[in-house]
Design a protein around this motif. Sequence first.
Motif, PDB file in Angstrom:
ATOM      1  N   ARG A  18       0.884  -1.165   0.000  1.00 23.61           N
ATOM      2  CA  ARG A  18       0.000   0.000   0.000  1.00 23.61           C
ATOM      3  C   ARG A  18       0.926   1.221   0.000  1.00 23.61           C
ATOM      4  N   ILE A  19       0.903   1.972  -1.078  1.00 19.06           N
ATOM      5  CA  ILE A  19       1.957   2.955  -1.341  1.00 19.06           C
ATOM      6  C   ILE A  19       1.423   4.377  -1.260  1.00 19.06           C
ATOM      7  N   VAL A  20       2.191   5.253  -0.621  1.00 18.11           N
ATOM      8  CA  VAL A  20       1.907   6.683  -0.625  1.00 18.11           C
ATOM      9  C   VAL A  20       3.073   7.392  -1.321  1.00 18.11           C
ATOM     10  N   SER A  21       2.746   8.311  -2.202  1.00 20.25           N
ATOM     11  CA  SER A  21       3.751   9.087  -2.931  1.00 20.25           C
ATOM     12  C   SER A  21       3.801  10.493  -2.362  1.00 20.25           C
ATOM     13  N   VAL A  22       5.009  11.026  -2.140  1.00 17.48           N
ATOM     14  CA  VAL A  22       5.114  12.362  -1.552  1.00 17.48           C
ATOM     15  C   VAL A  22       5.570  13.425  -2.558  1.00 17.48           C
ATOM     16  N   ALA A  23       5.569  13.102  -3.858  1.00 19.38           N
ATOM     17  CA  ALA A  23       5.930  14.097  -4.873  1.00 19.38           C
ATOM     18  C   ALA A  23       5.234  13.757  -6.186  1.00 19.38           C
ATOM     19  N   PRO A  24       4.830  14.770  -6.970  1.00 17.02           N
ATOM     20  CA  PRO A  24       4.114  14.501  -8.222  1.00 17.02           C
ATOM     21  C   PRO A  24       4.880  13.633  -9.199  1.00 17.02           C
ATOM     22  N   GLU A  67      -1.429  12.459  10.107  1.00 21.44           N
ATOM     23  CA  GLU A  67      -2.613  11.778  10.642  1.00 21.44           C
ATOM     24  C   GLU A  67      -3.396  11.103   9.523  1.00 21.44           C
ATOM     25  N   ARG A  68      -3.537  11.778   8.402  1.00 24.85           N
ATOM     26  CA  ARG A  68      -4.266  11.180   7.288  1.00 24.85           C
ATOM     27  C   ARG A  68      -3.483  10.016   6.704  1.00 24.85           C
ATOM     28  N   ILE A  69      -2.172  10.163   6.659  1.00 25.99           N
ATOM     29  CA  ILE A  69      -1.344   9.068   6.151  1.00 25.99           C
ATOM     30  C   ILE A  69      -1.551   7.819   7.001  1.00 25.99           C
ATOM     31  N   VAL A  70      -1.512   7.964   8.315  1.00 29.46           N
ATOM     32  CA  VAL A  70      -1.697   6.827   9.210  1.00 29.46           C
ATOM     33  C   VAL A  70      -3.070   6.193   8.987  1.00 29.46           C
ATOM     34  N   ALA A  71      -4.096   7.029   8.810  1.00 32.85           N
ATOM     35  CA  ALA A  71      -5.457   6.520   8.613  1.00 32.85           C
ATOM     36  C   ALA A  71      -5.577   5.683   7.339  1.00 32.85           C
ATOM     37  N   LEU A  72      -4.744   5.982   6.338  1.00 33.12           N
ATOM     38  CA  LEU A  72      -4.797   5.251   5.070  1.00 33.12           C
ATOM     39  C   LEU A  72      -3.964   3.967   5.111  1.00 33.12           C
ATOM     40  N   ALA A  73      -3.240   3.765   6.191  1.00 32.02           N
ATOM     41  CA  ALA A  73      -2.488   2.527   6.446  1.00 32.02           C
ATOM     42  C   ALA A  73      -1.565   2.106   5.312  1.00 32.02           C
ATOM     43  N   PRO A  74      -0.706   3.010   4.822  1.00 34.47           N
ATOM     44  CA  PRO A  74       0.253   2.576   3.796  1.00 34.47           C
ATOM     45  C   PRO A  74       1.348   1.710   4.411  1.00 34.47           C
ATOM     46  N   THR A  75       1.929   0.860   3.605  1.00 44.47           N
ATOM     47  CA  THR A  75       3.074   0.067   4.066  1.00 44.47           C
ATOM     48  C   THR A  75       4.380   0.614   3.499  1.00 44.47           C
ATOM     49  N   VAL A  76       4.285   1.411   2.432  1.00 43.15           N
ATOM     50  CA  VAL A  76       5.476   1.965   1.785  1.00 43.15           C
ATOM     51  C   VAL A  76       5.230   3.434   1.465  1.00 43.15           C
ATOM     52  N   ALA A  77       6.220   4.269   1.744  1.00 46.67           N
ATOM     53  CA  ALA A  77       6.200   5.667   1.324  1.00 46.67           C
ATOM     54  C   ALA A  77       7.350   5.889   0.358  1.00 46.67           C
ATOM     55  N   VAL A  78       7.045   6.464  -0.787  1.00 51.06           N
ATOM     56  CA  VAL A  78       8.073   6.735  -1.792  1.00 51.06           C
ATOM     57  C   VAL A  78       8.434   8.216  -1.714  1.00 51.06           C
ATOM     58  N   VAL A  79       9.712   8.488  -1.477  1.00 54.33           N
ATOM     59  CA  VAL A  79      10.180   9.868  -1.355  1.00 54.33           C
ATOM     60  C   VAL A  79      11.292  10.110  -2.363  1.00 54.33           C
ATOM     61  N   GLY A  80      11.566  11.375  -2.636  1.00 59.25           N
ATOM     62  CA  GLY A  80      12.653  11.721  -3.537  1.00 59.25           C
ATOM     63  C   GLY A  80      13.969  11.823  -2.795  1.00 59.25           C
ATOM     64  N   VAL A 100      11.080   4.344   0.841  1.00 58.98           N
ATOM     65  CA  VAL A 100      11.938   4.063  -0.309  1.00 58.98           C
ATOM     66  C   VAL A 100      12.305   5.389  -0.962  1.00 58.98           C
ATOM     67  N   SER A 101      13.586   5.664  -1.067  1.00 58.56           N
ATOM     68  CA  SER A 101      14.081   6.905  -1.662  1.00 58.56           C
ATOM     69  C   SER A 101      14.472   6.648  -3.110  1.00 58.56           C
ATOM     70  N   ILE A 102      13.929   7.454  -4.007  1.00 53.85           N
ATOM     71  CA  ILE A 102      14.186   7.292  -5.433  1.00 53.85           C
ATOM     72  C   ILE A 102      15.050   8.450  -5.936  1.00 53.85           C
ATOM     73  N   PRO A 103      16.283   8.185  -6.369  1.00 56.90           N
ATOM     74  CA  PRO A 103      17.117   9.253  -6.932  1.00 56.90           C
ATOM     75  C   PRO A 103      16.700   9.592  -8.354  1.00 56.90           C
ATOM     76  N   THR A 104      16.760  10.863  -8.690  1.00 57.36           N
ATOM     77  CA  THR A 104      16.470  11.308 -10.068  1.00 57.36           C
ATOM     78  C   THR A 104      17.483  12.377 -10.460  1.00 57.36           C
ATOM     79  N   ARG A 105      18.748  12.055 -10.288  1.00 59.14           N
ATOM     80  CA  ARG A 105      19.804  13.037 -10.560  1.00 59.14           C
ATOM     81  C   ARG A 105      20.143  13.138 -12.045  1.00 59.14           C
ATOM     82  N   ASN A 106      19.865  12.090 -12.798  1.00 61.13           N
ATOM     83  CA  ASN A 106      20.141  12.130 -14.228  1.00 61.13           C
ATOM     84  C   ASN A 106      19.031  11.411 -14.972  1.00 61.13           C
ATOM     85  N   LEU A 107      19.060  11.479 -16.290  1.00 55.67           N
ATOM     86  CA  LEU A 107      17.967  10.930 -17.089  1.00 55.67           C
ATOM     87  C   LEU A 107      17.798   9.426 -16.890  1.00 55.67           C
ATOM     88  N   ASP A 108      18.895   8.692 -16.763  1.00 53.42           N
ATOM     89  CA  ASP A 108      18.745   7.246 -16.624  1.00 53.42           C
ATOM     90  C   ASP A 108      18.240   6.848 -15.248  1.00 53.42           C
TER      91      ASP A 108
END
Length: 267
Positions: A18-24, A67-80, A100-108
Amino acid sequence: MLSLAACAEHASPPARARIVSVAPNLTEMLFAAGAAEQVVAVSAYSDYPEAATRLPQVGDAFRLDYERIVALAPTVAVVGETGTPAGVAERLEALGIRVVSIPTRNLDDIAKGVVALGEIAGTQATAAQAAADYRARIAALRERYRGRAPVRVFVQIDDAPLFTVGGPHLITEILGLCGGENVFADAAVQALPVDLEAVLARAPEVILSTDTDAPAPYWARFTQLTAVARGNLYQSNGDLLARPSPRIADGAADVCARLDEARAKRK
């Protein structure tokens, strides 16, 4: 006693994330990876694809509604890896959420991130195909514009105050892909404010704005500037360039076309 084969046959399938995303941009990457059905919440401004707009929003990385995040019970948060303030990951982890931290420093990195998100969601095949399609588009642009005459470009993020991108920014890499040169590539930061005089001194041949306002009204008075004299004042869709997601290939194609237009005006 059940055999190992029988145990495997009757074992419950692993629980879906159950995933929550913190950036568009991360929202876009999750959808590209085929994880849409597992995304339970997204950040503010997650407006692509359209289906993302129907999901609960939990604020942005600077003002998350924990508080809303906790109510939605995610198991994973994806951050930049960049752009997410210090302390956010720690706060989410303290709530029992895997971060889970996702790097986006270059195109690949974008392709690698889509693959990584597919691993989390169990949608590896979809993610692998999306990453391959994206890489193919970038490779095609690189091949098409290889060897083109260089074009000096000022990238305008904002005009009040003037803000631009430095050498480490993805837009600088995109310019290079198209045969462009960021006139502030020597700046060792992602983005920076600049003086008007500094821009004029670097004499860009093209001014490329990712701002919502068209660049022409601001720059028209500087008729001695090559970019103004030749009408090389272009506006690109900021979401396609500022959001590191597979759609950045669309933004790159647009930039390449604009720089080719500027080259043609040299004749």
